[in-house]
Design a protein around this motif. Structure first.
Motif, PDB file in Angstrom:
ATOM      1  N   LYS A 152      -3.188 -17.921 -12.118  1.00  0.00           N
ATOM      2  CA  LYS A 152      -2.179 -17.115 -12.406  1.00  0.00           C
ATOM      3  C   LYS A 152      -2.649 -16.316 -13.896  1.00  0.00           C
ATOM      4  N   GLY A 153      -3.324 -17.177 -14.689  1.00  0.00           N
ATOM      5  CA  GLY A 153      -3.588 -16.520 -15.965  1.00  0.00           C
ATOM      6  C   GLY A 153      -4.643 -15.484 -15.987  1.00  0.00           C
ATOM      7  N   GLN A 154      -5.372 -15.629 -15.057  1.00  0.00           N
ATOM      8  CA  GLN A 154      -6.592 -14.874 -14.855  1.00  0.00           C
ATOM      9  C   GLN A 154      -6.489 -13.794 -13.968  1.00  0.00           C
ATOM     10  N   VAL A 155      -5.372 -13.260 -13.522  1.00  0.00           N
ATOM     11  CA  VAL A 155      -5.104 -12.196 -12.545  1.00  0.00           C
ATOM     12  C   VAL A 155      -5.313 -10.889 -13.301  1.00  0.00           C
ATOM     13  N   LYS A 156      -5.866 -10.040 -12.616  1.00  0.00           N
ATOM     14  CA  LYS A 156      -6.073  -8.588 -13.120  1.00  0.00           C
ATOM     15  C   LYS A 156      -4.777  -7.814 -12.870  1.00  0.00           C
ATOM     16  N   GLY A 157      -4.308  -6.898 -13.665  1.00  0.00           N
ATOM     17  CA  GLY A 157      -3.132  -5.989 -13.399  1.00  0.00           C
ATOM     18  C   GLY A 157      -1.871  -6.749 -13.216  1.00  0.00           C
ATOM     19  N   ASN A 158      -1.071  -6.481 -12.277  1.00  0.00           N
ATOM     20  CA  ASN A 158       0.320  -7.055 -12.302  1.00  0.00           C
ATOM     21  C   ASN A 158       0.382  -8.026 -11.372  1.00  0.00           C
ATOM     22  N   LEU A 159       1.392  -9.169 -11.476  1.00  0.00           N
ATOM     23  CA  LEU A 159       1.624 -10.208 -10.667  1.00  0.00           C
ATOM     24  C   LEU A 159       2.627  -9.586  -9.727  1.00  0.00           C
ATOM     25  N   ILE A 160       2.385  -9.586  -8.389  1.00  0.00           N
ATOM     26  CA  ILE A 160       3.427  -8.986  -7.530  1.00  0.00           C
ATOM     27  C   ILE A 160       4.492 -10.150  -7.126  1.00  0.00           C
ATOM     28  N   GLN A 161       5.929  -9.551  -7.137  1.00  0.00           N
ATOM     29  CA  GLN A 161       6.719 -10.415  -6.824  1.00  0.00           C
ATOM     30  C   GLN A 161       7.654  -9.659  -5.760  1.00  0.00           C
ATOM     31  N   LYS A 162       7.959 -10.508  -4.404  1.00  0.00           N
ATOM     32  CA  LYS A 162       8.704  -9.719  -3.535  1.00  0.00           C
ATOM     33  C   LYS A 162       9.393 -10.830  -2.410  1.00  0.00           C
ATOM     34  N   THR A 163      10.431 -10.240  -1.908  1.00  0.00           N
ATOM     35  CA  THR A 163      10.900 -11.202  -0.856  1.00  0.00           C
ATOM     36  C   THR A 163      10.464 -10.609   0.548  1.00  0.00           C
ATOM     37  N   ARG A 164      10.227 -11.589   1.370  1.00  0.00           N
ATOM     38  CA  ARG A 164       9.634 -11.207   2.533  1.00  0.00           C
ATOM     39  C   ARG A 164      10.689 -12.024   3.704  1.00  0.00           C
ATOM     40  N   TYR A 165      11.055 -10.880   4.643  1.00  0.00           N
ATOM     41  CA  TYR A 165      12.061 -11.045   5.562  1.00  0.00           C
ATOM     42  C   TYR A 165      11.278 -11.219   6.908  1.00  0.00           C
ATOM     43  N   LYS A 166      11.336 -12.207   7.746  1.00  0.00           N
ATOM     44  CA  LYS A 166      10.655 -12.217   9.078  1.00  0.00           C
ATOM     45  C   LYS A 166      11.557 -11.942  10.082  1.00  0.00           C
ATOM     46  N   VAL A 167      11.333 -10.562  10.590  1.00  0.00           N
ATOM     47  CA  VAL A 167      12.449  -9.973  11.524  1.00  0.00           C
ATOM     48  C   VAL A 167      11.679 -10.124  12.941  1.00  0.00           C
ATOM     49  N   PRO A 168      12.388 -10.966  13.805  1.00  0.00           N
ATOM     50  CA  PRO A 168      11.792 -10.961  15.209  1.00  0.00           C
ATOM     51  C   PRO A 168      11.889  -9.482  16.045  1.00  0.00           C
ATOM     52  N   TYR A 169      10.886  -8.971  16.512  1.00  0.00           N
ATOM     53  CA  TYR A 169      11.418  -7.598  17.485  1.00  0.00           C
ATOM     54  C   TYR A 169      10.224  -7.626  18.477  1.00  0.00           C
ATOM     55  N   GLU A 170      10.765  -7.528  19.886  1.00  0.00           N
ATOM     56  CA  GLU A 170      10.135  -7.431  21.044  1.00  0.00           C
ATOM     57  C   GLU A 170       8.796  -8.312  20.884  1.00  0.00           C
ATOM     58  N   GLY A 171       9.004  -9.421  20.935  1.00  0.00           N
ATOM     59  CA  GLY A 171       7.627 -10.311  20.886  1.00  0.00           C
ATOM     60  C   GLY A 171       6.892 -10.478  19.740  1.00  0.00           C
ATOM     61  N   TYR A 172       7.292  -9.741  18.515  1.00  0.00           N
ATOM     62  CA  TYR A 172       6.339  -9.578  17.354  1.00  0.00           C
ATOM     63  C   TYR A 172       7.313 -10.297  16.360  1.00  0.00           C
ATOM     64  N   VAL A 173       6.677 -10.484  15.060  1.00  0.00           N
ATOM     65  CA  VAL A 173       7.277 -10.834  14.045  1.00  0.00           C
ATOM     66  C   VAL A 173       7.031  -9.638  12.991  1.00  0.00           C
ATOM     67  N   ILE A 174       8.187  -8.892  12.396  1.00  0.00           N
ATOM     68  CA  ILE A 174       7.766  -7.947  11.520  1.00  0.00           C
ATOM     69  C   ILE A 174       8.341  -8.395  10.204  1.00  0.00           C
ATOM     70  N   GLU A 175       7.262  -8.383   9.205  1.00  0.00           N
ATOM     71  CA  GLU A 175       7.236  -8.983   7.892  1.00  0.00           C
ATOM     72  C   GLU A 175       7.697  -7.737   6.983  1.00  0.00           C
ATOM     73  N   VAL A 176       8.784  -7.783   6.444  1.00  0.00           N
ATOM     74  CA  VAL A 176       9.412  -6.804   5.695  1.00  0.00           C
ATOM     75  C   VAL A 176       9.350  -7.128   4.183  1.00  0.00           C
ATOM     76  N   ASP A 177       8.650  -6.637   3.322  1.00  0.00           N
ATOM     77  CA  ASP A 177       8.497  -6.869   1.850  1.00  0.00           C
ATOM     78  C   ASP A 177       9.251  -6.067   0.992  1.00  0.00           C
ATOM     79  N   VAL A 178      10.092  -6.792   0.362  1.00  0.00           N
ATOM     80  CA  VAL A 178      11.109  -6.101  -0.818  1.00  0.00           C
ATOM     81  C   VAL A 178      10.448  -6.256  -2.220  1.00  0.00           C
TER      82      VAL A 178
END
Length: 154
Positions: free
Chosen positions: A78-104
């Motif tokens: 973590k101390g060696q990452v380039k640029g920004n550390l990305i932070q997000k909340t991922r929602y796992k949404v079921p949809y017609e046999g798939y899982v949609i990953e929604v990243d906020v």
């Protein structure tokens, strides 16, 4: 092999806020090949990802290898990452046999929402009927890859 379709989302539908979710923190050590560290809740992973050139506007194809790492190892990288550390909340949404990953996204990327769907084959990606809340397909737009967002968004 990872085959995924990525779309902009203007607003996450309220009912999805009740779907399973996970808090993610990720950073990049290299862009080509992509070397990523990721934490989701208490799971830590080191990823090697290489984009594969495929003529398909519907999806992006990558070779991806993941290795479980310890929290201590994650913290050292973590101390060696380039640029920004990305932070997000991922929602796992079921949809017609798939899982949609929604990243906020949070922090410097606050306001950005992306939805991803992974497929077994390119033909599955081509046949997928997107829900009406999906926006523009940005699967082939480099500026919407997480590595680009981390390294180039100030």
């Amino acid at each position: 092999m990872e085959i995924e379709s990525k779309h902009l989302v203007e607003k996450i539908p309220e009912e999805f806020l009740q779907c399973p979710q996970v808090e993610i923190e990720q950073g990049y050590l290299s862009e080509d090949p992509t070397l990523r560290i990721r934490r989701w809740d208490e799971t830590y992973v080191f990823t090697i990802k290489n984009h594969v050139e495929v003529k398909a506007k519907e999806a992006r194809v990558s070779e991806e290898y993941e290795i479980a790492i310890s929290k201590d190892c994650f913290d050292k990288f973590k101390g060696q990452v380039k640029g920004n550390l990305i932070q997000k909340t991922r929602y796992k949404v079921p949809y017609e046999g798939y899982v949609i990953e929604v990243d906020v996204f949070h922090g410097k990327l606050d306001g950005l929402i992306l939805a991803e769907v992974e497929f077994e084959t390119l033909s599955d990606a081509k046949e997928f009927q997107t829900p009406d809340w999906f926006g523009e397909n940005v699967s082939q737009k480099k500026e919407y890859t997480n590595v680009y967002l981390a390294l180039n968004r100030k």
